[in-house]
Design an enzyme around this catalytic site. Structure first.
Site, short mmCIF file in Angstrom:
data_model
loop_
_atom_site.label_atom_id
_atom_site.label_comp_id
_atom_site.label_asym_id
_atom_site.label_seq_id
_atom_site.Cartn_x
_atom_site.Cartn_y
_atom_site.Cartn_z
N ASP A 55 0.15 -7.35 0.28
CA ASP A 55 0.60 -6.03 0.73
C ASP A 55 2.12 -5.98 0.71
O ASP A 55 2.77 -5.84 1.73
CB ASP A 55 0.06 -5.72 2.13
CG ASP A 55 0.12 -4.23 2.44
OD1 ASP A 55 0.61 -3.46 1.58
OD2 ASP A 55 -0.32 -3.83 3.54
N HIS A 59 0.83 -1.20 0.00
CA HIS A 59 0.00 0.00 0.00
C HIS A 59 0.87 1.25 0.00
O HIS A 59 0.38 2.35 -0.29
CB HIS A 59 -0.98 0.00 1.18
CG HIS A 59 -0.37 0.17 2.53
ND1 HIS A 59 0.02 -0.89 3.31
CD2 HIS A 59 -0.08 1.28 3.25
CE1 HIS A 59 0.51 -0.44 4.46
NE2 HIS A 59 0.47 0.88 4.45
N SER A 70 1.82 -4.13 7.86
CA SER A 70 0.70 -3.80 6.99
C SER A 70 -0.21 -2.78 7.65
O SER A 70 -0.37 -1.66 7.17
CB SER A 70 -0.09 -5.06 6.64
OG SER A 70 -1.24 -4.76 5.87
N GLY A 125 3.21 5.58 10.61
CA GLY A 125 4.60 5.74 10.22
C GLY A 125 5.39 4.46 10.27
O GLY A 125 6.49 4.40 9.75
N SER A 142 4.52 1.70 8.82
CA SER A 142 4.11 0.87 7.69
C SER A 142 5.30 0.43 6.84
O SER A 142 6.18 1.22 6.52
CB SER A 142 3.15 1.66 6.81
OG SER A 142 2.25 0.84 6.18
#
Length: 312
Positions: A185, A151, A283, A266, A268
């Site tokens: 992802d 993402h 994720s 942050g 991710s």
């Protein structure tokens, strides 16, 4: 969660917009739905593996955003997490969809909303205006890349590669080679210009680093830590596998690792690891590092195999 611009998208000029996107993540509470299927000799409700699979398919078919689910073979149920956006009528719809197998569902409520984290292990910035974290450095055929969350590498304006472009806050570091989101992802970024080498390490945010020597799939109960630029290193354990998470807006990701490790906006794309073993890429989830929470990770073995890459 991703901030979106309302102005037209231009490929020629892509200014750096180093924005941080907040996501709400709170503590966990649970309730269990009553079982209605046949009982065994001891009076406990039991379901076959095929029945559990059908119950999980019914949850999927209900298509309720803010839910995550997986078959739990140990408890013999389908565990369904529902965030605070899921109404009672929606949980009732999930159970109605399961029909006679509704008793196979164990529904847990969690405050906050499931969202993807945008920012991040070492911070990396997209030219399109968000921040994520570098997951693991990898290579293929003498070319260096890094893995991060899909993402993060997904371009909302059109075909992803070679956008977004990436920088470390000062210098350009590369471009998106490939991206898989939703469904999966994970994404792959190619370093450009190519460095002479890249480290196979995780930032511990204490002046040290952890060397990663292998990528493996996790097991339930395994102790693990994750690294992210917002909250540094946080640790806990793996408490579920093969979860499907509905983040809303059609963003459904399957095959995720569930943990009790906290995370915040942050984190991710950052690495999940256990000692020298790389396990996953951050994720999303709910909660924060004050009250705790649930965080989901994309298994890194799947990502590495998809792109034919290995540790440098």
């Amino acid at each position: 969660m991703r901030s979106k611009r309302t102005n037209p998208h231009h490929r020629v000029v892509r200014g750096l917009r180093l924005t941080a996107v907040a996501s709400g993540l709170l503590a966990l509470a649970a309730f269990v739905t009553p079982g209605i299927a046949a009982a065994d000799a001891g009076g406990a409700t039991t379901y076959s593996s095929s029945e559990l699979d059908r119950a999980a398919e019914a949850v999927d078919a209900a298509d309720v955003s803010g839910t995550a689910w997986a078959v739990d073979a140990e408890s013999g149920t389908v565990v369904v997490l529902a965030d605070e956006s899921v109404s009672r009528s929606e949980t009732a719809r999930i159970k109605r969809g399961a029909g006679a197998l509704s008793g196979a569902l164990t529904i847990e409520r969690t405050e906050g909303r499931f969202q993807q984290y945008l920012q991040g292990g070492d911070a990396i910035y997209a030219d399109l205006g968000w921040r994520c974290s570098l997951g693991f450095n990898v290579k293929a055929g003498g070319v260096f890349y890094f893995l991060t969350a899909g993402h993060c590498t997904d371009d909302p304006y059109g075909p992803t590669p070679p956008y977004p472009l990436w920088n470390d806050g000062v210098n350009w570091i590369g471009y998106t080679q490939a991206s898989s989101f939703p469904g999966n992802d994970y994404g792959l970024v190619r370093y450009d210009p190519q460095p002479a080498g890249v480290p196979s390490t995780v930032n511990l945010y204490n002046g040290g680093s952890q060397t990663i020597t292998s990528l493996q799939n996790p097991f339930v109960g395994q102790s693990a830590c994750r690294s992210g630029s917002t909250t540094g290193v946080r640790c806990g354990s793996v408490n579920g596998l093969n979860y499907t998470v509905d983040y809303g807006n059609g963003d459904i990701v399957s095959g995720l690792i569930r943990t009790n490790i906290c995370a915040e906006p942050g984190d991710s794309g950052g690495p999940l690891y256990s000692g020298t073993i790389g396990l996953g890429l951050t994720s999303g989830g709910s909660g924060n590092c004050t009250s705790g929470g649930t965080t989901f990770f994309q298994p890194v073995v799947e990502a590495a195999q998809a792109y034919g890459v290995m540790l440098p």
